[in-house]
Design a protein around this motif. Structure first.
Motif, PDB file in Angstrom:
ATOM      1  N   ILE A  84       0.844  -1.203   0.000  1.00 31.20           N
ATOM      2  CA  ILE A  84       0.000   0.000   0.000  1.00 31.20           C
ATOM      3  C   ILE A  84       0.880   1.254   0.000  1.00 31.20           C
ATOM      4  O   ILE A  84       0.635   2.203  -0.758  1.00 31.20           O
ATOM      5  CB  ILE A  84      -0.978  -0.009   1.191  1.00 31.20           C
ATOM      6  CG1 ILE A  84      -2.045  -1.083   0.984  1.00 31.20           C
ATOM      7  CG2 ILE A  84      -1.615   1.372   1.389  1.00 31.20           C
ATOM      8  CD1 ILE A  84      -2.918  -1.333   2.193  1.00 31.20           C
ATOM      9  N   THR A  85       1.906   1.263   0.830  1.00 25.09           N
ATOM     10  CA  THR A  85       2.823   2.402   0.888  1.00 25.09           C
ATOM     11  C   THR A  85       3.513   2.610  -0.456  1.00 25.09           C
ATOM     12  O   THR A  85       3.614   3.744  -0.941  1.00 25.09           O
ATOM     13  CB  THR A  85       3.868   2.190   2.005  1.00 25.09           C
ATOM     14  OG1 THR A  85       3.195   2.030   3.254  1.00 25.09           O
ATOM     15  CG2 THR A  85       4.843   3.351   2.085  1.00 25.09           C
ATOM     16  N   LEU A  86       3.959   1.531  -1.062  1.00 24.42           N
ATOM     17  CA  LEU A  86       4.623   1.609  -2.365  1.00 24.42           C
ATOM     18  C   LEU A  86       3.670   2.120  -3.437  1.00 24.42           C
ATOM     19  O   LEU A  86       4.041   2.981  -4.246  1.00 24.42           O
ATOM     20  CB  LEU A  86       5.180   0.233  -2.757  1.00 24.42           C
ATOM     21  CG  LEU A  86       5.947   0.144  -4.071  1.00 24.42           C
ATOM     22  CD1 LEU A  86       7.188   1.039  -4.014  1.00 24.42           C
ATOM     23  CD2 LEU A  86       6.336  -1.282  -4.363  1.00 24.42           C
ATOM     24  N   VAL A  87       2.441   1.648  -3.457  1.00 22.33           N
ATOM     25  CA  VAL A  87       1.449   2.095  -4.436  1.00 22.33           C
ATOM     26  C   VAL A  87       1.166   3.583  -4.257  1.00 22.33           C
ATOM     27  O   VAL A  87       1.109   4.342  -5.242  1.00 22.33           O
ATOM     28  CB  VAL A  87       0.149   1.263  -4.326  1.00 22.33           C
ATOM     29  CG1 VAL A  87      -0.980   1.906  -5.111  1.00 22.33           C
ATOM     30  CG2 VAL A  87       0.394  -0.158  -4.798  1.00 22.33           C
ATOM     31  N   LYS A  88       1.000   4.040  -3.011  1.00 24.70           N
ATOM     32  CA  LYS A  88       0.753   5.459  -2.754  1.00 24.70           C
ATOM     33  C   LYS A  88       1.929   6.310  -3.225  1.00 24.70           C
ATOM     34  O   LYS A  88       1.740   7.376  -3.818  1.00 24.70           O
ATOM     35  CB  LYS A  88       0.487   5.702  -1.267  1.00 24.70           C
ATOM     36  CG  LYS A  88      -0.881   5.270  -0.811  1.00 24.70           C
ATOM     37  CD  LYS A  88      -1.079   5.580   0.657  1.00 24.70           C
ATOM     38  CE  LYS A  88      -2.475   5.161   1.100  1.00 24.70           C
ATOM     39  NZ  LYS A  88      -2.692   5.455   2.524  1.00 24.70           N
ATOM     40  N   LYS A  89       3.134   5.838  -2.957  1.00 26.80           N
ATOM     41  CA  LYS A  89       4.337   6.579  -3.368  1.00 26.80           C
ATOM     42  C   LYS A  89       4.394   6.686  -4.888  1.00 26.80           C
ATOM     43  O   LYS A  89       4.632   7.768  -5.434  1.00 26.80           O
ATOM     44  CB  LYS A  89       5.583   5.892  -2.821  1.00 26.80           C
ATOM     45  CG  LYS A  89       6.863   6.602  -3.150  1.00 26.80           C
ATOM     46  CD  LYS A  89       8.057   5.883  -2.566  1.00 26.80           C
ATOM     47  CE  LYS A  89       9.342   6.595  -2.988  1.00 26.80           C
ATOM     48  NZ  LYS A  89      10.526   5.870  -2.569  1.00 26.80           N
ATOM     49  N   ARG A  90       4.159   5.588  -5.573  1.00 29.93           N
ATOM     50  CA  ARG A  90       4.195   5.603  -7.037  1.00 29.93           C
ATOM     51  C   ARG A  90       3.071   6.441  -7.618  1.00 29.93           C
ATOM     52  O   ARG A  90       3.239   7.104  -8.631  1.00 29.93           O
ATOM     53  CB  ARG A  90       4.159   4.180  -7.575  1.00 29.93           C
ATOM     54  CG  ARG A  90       5.465   3.462  -7.333  1.00 29.93           C
ATOM     55  CD  ARG A  90       5.566   2.202  -8.105  1.00 29.93           C
ATOM     56  NE  ARG A  90       6.861   1.581  -7.849  1.00 29.93           N
ATOM     57  CZ  ARG A  90       7.147   0.331  -8.098  1.00 29.93           C
ATOM     58  NH1 ARG A  90       6.224  -0.448  -8.632  1.00 29.93           N
ATOM     59  NH2 ARG A  90       8.338  -0.152  -7.846  1.00 29.93           N
ATOM     60  N   GLU A  91       1.933   6.416  -6.962  1.00 31.88           N
ATOM     61  CA  GLU A  91       0.801   7.225  -7.408  1.00 31.88           C
ATOM     62  C   GLU A  91       1.142   8.709  -7.314  1.00 31.88           C
ATOM     63  O   GLU A  91       0.870   9.477  -8.233  1.00 31.88           O
ATOM     64  CB  GLU A  91      -0.427   6.905  -6.550  1.00 31.88           C
ATOM     65  CG  GLU A  91      -1.682   7.648  -6.947  1.00 31.88           C
ATOM     66  CD  GLU A  91      -2.840   7.306  -6.039  1.00 31.88           C
ATOM     67  OE1 GLU A  91      -2.768   7.645  -4.839  1.00 31.88           O
ATOM     68  OE2 GLU A  91      -3.796   6.685  -6.524  1.00 31.88           O
ATOM     69  N   GLU A  92       1.759   9.099  -6.191  1.00 30.36           N
ATOM     70  CA  GLU A  92       2.151  10.493  -6.014  1.00 30.36           C
ATOM     71  C   GLU A  92       3.217  10.908  -7.019  1.00 30.36           C
ATOM     72  O   GLU A  92       3.213  12.039  -7.513  1.00 30.36           O
ATOM     73  CB  GLU A  92       2.641  10.727  -4.582  1.00 30.36           C
ATOM     74  CG  GLU A  92       1.534  10.695  -3.559  1.00 30.36           C
ATOM     75  CD  GLU A  92       2.036  10.828  -2.136  1.00 30.36           C
ATOM     76  OE1 GLU A  92       3.258  10.929  -1.917  1.00 30.36           O
ATOM     77  OE2 GLU A  92       1.183  10.814  -1.229  1.00 30.36           O
ATOM     78  N   GLU A  93       4.133   9.994  -7.347  1.00 27.54           N
ATOM     79  CA  GLU A  93       5.189  10.299  -8.314  1.00 27.54           C
ATOM     80  C   GLU A  93       4.627  10.501  -9.723  1.00 27.54           C
ATOM     81  O   GLU A  93       5.179  11.259 -10.506  1.00 27.54           O
ATOM     82  CB  GLU A  93       6.242   9.184  -8.331  1.00 27.54           C
ATOM     83  CG  GLU A  93       7.083   9.123  -7.079  1.00 27.54           C
ATOM     84  CD  GLU A  93       7.979   7.895  -7.025  1.00 27.54           C
ATOM     85  OE1 GLU A  93       7.866   7.009  -7.903  1.00 27.54           O
ATOM     86  OE2 GLU A  93       8.789   7.805  -6.085  1.00 27.54           O
TER      87      GLU A  93
END
Length: 103
Positions: A84-93
């Motif tokens: 979930i953290t990785l998906v949120k980070k990639r989404e923000e990027e």
């Protein structure tokens, strides 16, 4: 009385640990065939030929299995949180800067 998988377990709820069918008997065994606690008298008639163990041994085995499953569940939870953290980070990027500032 408790019914589990169609089998009746005679537990005296007023006198914990005693068999309701054989009132003077403690529930000291676990019938693996019926998956019910039983007393010594129950092995002679109601559970004759069934597989059974001491209830304390069965409880210890069940505790070990439960602990292992709980540890596995916590590991899986941590892995999910990491994803979930990785998906949120990639989404923000991948979002334009204006969309991030609007949040």
């Amino acid at each position: 009385m408790i019914v589990v998988q169609g089998m009746t377990c005679a537990i005296d709820e007023d006198n914990q640990g005693k068999c309701a069918k054989h009132r003077d008997q403690q529930l000291r065994l676990y019938c693996s065939t019926c998956k019910l606690p039983i007393c010594m008298d129950g092995t002679v008639k109601d559970h004759k030929g069934h597989d059974y163990d001491l209830i304390v041994d069965k409880a210890e085995q069940s505790s070990i299995v439960l602990l292992a499953k709980t540890q596995k569940a916590f590991q899986m939870q941590q892995e999910i949180m990491n994803v979930i953290t990785l998906v949120k980070k990639r989404e923000e990027e991948s979002l334009p800067k204006e969309a991030i500032e609007a949040k």
